[in-house]
Design a protein around this motif. Structure first.
Motif, PDB file in Angstrom:
ATOM      1  N   HIS A  77       0.873   8.947  -6.249  1.00  0.00           N
ATOM      2  CA  HIS A  77       0.995  10.375  -5.928  1.00  0.00           C
ATOM      3  C   HIS A  77       1.921  11.082  -6.922  1.00  0.00           C
ATOM      4  O   HIS A  77       1.585  12.140  -7.440  1.00  0.00           O
ATOM      5  CB  HIS A  77       1.518  10.531  -4.502  1.00  0.00           C
ATOM      6  CG  HIS A  77       1.754  11.941  -4.084  1.00  0.00           C
ATOM      7  ND1 HIS A  77       0.743  12.807  -3.782  1.00  0.00           N
ATOM      8  CD2 HIS A  77       2.915  12.631  -3.926  1.00  0.00           C
ATOM      9  CE1 HIS A  77       1.261  13.977  -3.441  1.00  0.00           C
ATOM     10  NE2 HIS A  77       2.573  13.902  -3.526  1.00  0.00           N
ATOM     11  N   TYR A 117       0.717   3.986  -2.996  1.00  0.00           N
ATOM     12  CA  TYR A 117       0.313   5.378  -2.746  1.00  0.00           C
ATOM     13  C   TYR A 117       1.381   6.357  -3.222  1.00  0.00           C
ATOM     14  O   TYR A 117       1.074   7.384  -3.824  1.00  0.00           O
ATOM     15  CB  TYR A 117       0.041   5.623  -1.260  1.00  0.00           C
ATOM     16  CG  TYR A 117      -1.360   5.257  -0.822  1.00  0.00           C
ATOM     17  CD1 TYR A 117      -2.475   5.861  -1.390  1.00  0.00           C
ATOM     18  CD2 TYR A 117      -1.567   4.319   0.186  1.00  0.00           C
ATOM     19  CE1 TYR A 117      -3.760   5.534  -0.981  1.00  0.00           C
ATOM     20  CE2 TYR A 117      -2.846   3.988   0.595  1.00  0.00           C
ATOM     21  CZ  TYR A 117      -3.943   4.589   0.012  1.00  0.00           C
ATOM     22  OH  TYR A 117      -5.207   4.262   0.415  1.00  0.00           O
ATOM     23  N   GLU A 119       0.832  -1.204   0.000  1.00  0.00           N
ATOM     24  CA  GLU A 119       0.000   0.000   0.000  1.00  0.00           C
ATOM     25  C   GLU A 119       0.866   1.255   0.000  1.00  0.00           C
ATOM     26  O   GLU A 119       0.586   2.221  -0.714  1.00  0.00           O
ATOM     27  CB  GLU A 119      -0.940   0.015   1.214  1.00  0.00           C
ATOM     28  CG  GLU A 119      -2.011  -1.054   1.194  1.00  0.00           C
ATOM     29  CD  GLU A 119      -1.542  -2.395   1.765  1.00  0.00           C
ATOM     30  OE1 GLU A 119      -0.320  -2.549   2.056  1.00  0.00           O
ATOM     31  OE2 GLU A 119      -2.382  -3.290   1.908  1.00  0.00           O
ATOM     32  N   LYS A 170      -4.723   9.519  -6.849  1.00  0.00           N
ATOM     33  CA  LYS A 170      -4.914   9.241  -5.417  1.00  0.00           C
ATOM     34  C   LYS A 170      -4.482   7.821  -5.064  1.00  0.00           C
ATOM     35  O   LYS A 170      -3.890   7.588  -4.023  1.00  0.00           O
ATOM     36  CB  LYS A 170      -6.383   9.427  -5.024  1.00  0.00           C
ATOM     37  CG  LYS A 170      -6.857  10.843  -5.112  1.00  0.00           C
ATOM     38  CD  LYS A 170      -6.286  11.660  -3.991  1.00  0.00           C
ATOM     39  CE  LYS A 170      -6.818  13.080  -4.084  1.00  0.00           C
ATOM     40  NZ  LYS A 170      -6.115  13.948  -3.167  1.00  0.00           N
ATOM     41  N   THR A 171      -4.850   6.868  -5.934  1.00  0.00           N
ATOM     42  CA  THR A 171      -4.502   5.467  -5.688  1.00  0.00           C
ATOM     43  C   THR A 171      -3.907   4.865  -6.952  1.00  0.00           C
ATOM     44  O   THR A 171      -4.143   5.357  -8.064  1.00  0.00           O
ATOM     45  CB  THR A 171      -5.741   4.637  -5.294  1.00  0.00           C
ATOM     46  OG1 THR A 171      -6.646   4.600  -6.400  1.00  0.00           O
ATOM     47  CG2 THR A 171      -6.428   5.210  -4.063  1.00  0.00           C
ATOM     48  N   TRP A 222      -4.399  13.563   2.806  1.00  0.00           N
ATOM     49  CA  TRP A 222      -5.069  12.272   2.996  1.00  0.00           C
ATOM     50  C   TRP A 222      -6.557  12.469   2.828  1.00  0.00           C
ATOM     51  O   TRP A 222      -7.106  13.476   3.263  1.00  0.00           O
ATOM     52  CB  TRP A 222      -4.755  11.701   4.371  1.00  0.00           C
ATOM     53  CG  TRP A 222      -5.024  10.232   4.474  1.00  0.00           C
ATOM     54  CD1 TRP A 222      -5.985   9.628   5.219  1.00  0.00           C
ATOM     55  CD2 TRP A 222      -4.321   9.192   3.799  1.00  0.00           C
ATOM     56  NE1 TRP A 222      -5.921   8.262   5.059  1.00  0.00           N
ATOM     57  CE2 TRP A 222      -4.908   7.967   4.180  1.00  0.00           C
ATOM     58  CE3 TRP A 222      -3.262   9.161   2.900  1.00  0.00           C
ATOM     59  CZ2 TRP A 222      -4.478   6.738   3.715  1.00  0.00           C
ATOM     60  CZ3 TRP A 222      -2.828   7.941   2.427  1.00  0.00           C
ATOM     61  CH2 TRP A 222      -3.428   6.745   2.832  1.00  0.00           C
TER      62      TRP A 222
END
Length: 196
Positions: free
Chosen positions: A71, A67, A63, A76-77, A118
């Motif tokens: 980014h 991320y 993860e 975002k993902t 976030w």
């Protein structure tokens, strides 16, 4: 409390650092890692950094790398990237930025601070030390409050919305998310560093 916040900020912001990332995060003497030569697709970079993070015992290794790569690529993902970007070669600048951000993660800096933002309940919150990062349980609290408001009798709901007081608000995640979903509500936040 303000004293401890200042100490934490001093520890996190140390004398050296680059590109706006919180400087001097713990363990600066750790070895930095770079991407192996010839590895340049987003998927390959995610796999590489996942392995490095796993070797170093970094929580949520996959993860974290997804991320960071997303980014740098403006998403975002990782899953929200267009599939064509998964295999497209990254530029040297993108690879350098990913390497720098991943080296911060190797120093156990939270991903939220590395990214500087976030998502919480559909809102994009800015994140920087020493603001506490909203936890998943906080989203559950917001959902519970929304359910409680929805169960009010119609006559009560038709009047003014609820008054929300968020004590120890930090990023203001709770109040902001409730205000975004309850248009008639009003809110006040209190944090330990600010006078009442």
């Amino acid at each position: 409390m303000k004293f401890w916040g200042q100490i934490l900020w001093t520890l996190l912001s140390g004398p050296r650092g680059r590109r706006g990332a919180p400087q001097g995060w713990a363990f600066n003497s750790w070895k930095t890692y770079s991407s192996p030569a010839g590895l340049s697709s987003a998927t390959g970079i995610v796999n590489h950094w996942t392995r490095v993070f796993e070797e170093r015992g970094i929580p949520e290794a996959r993860e974290s790398s997804e991320y960071i790569v997303a980014h740098v690529l403006g998403a975002k993902t990782f899953q929200s990237l267009r599939p064509a970007l998964w295999t497209k070669p990254l530029t040297p600048q993108q690879l350098e930025c990913i390497q720098e951000l991943c080296n911060h993660r190797l120093q156990r800096m939270p991903v939220q601070y590395i990214l500087g933002e976030w998502d919480f309940q559909g809102l994009n919150l800015k994140m920087a030390p020493p603001v506490f990062i909203p936890r998943p349980e906080t989203e559950e609290l917001v959902e519970w409050v929304l359910e409680e408001v929805a169960q009010r009798p119609p006559a009560v709901r038709a009047q003014d919305g609820p008054l929300i007081l968020e004590v120890g608000c930090g990023s203001g995640a709770i109040a902001l998310s409730l205000l975004s979903q309850l248009p008639k509500a009003s809110a006040a936040g209190q944090d330990s560093d600010y006078p009442p």
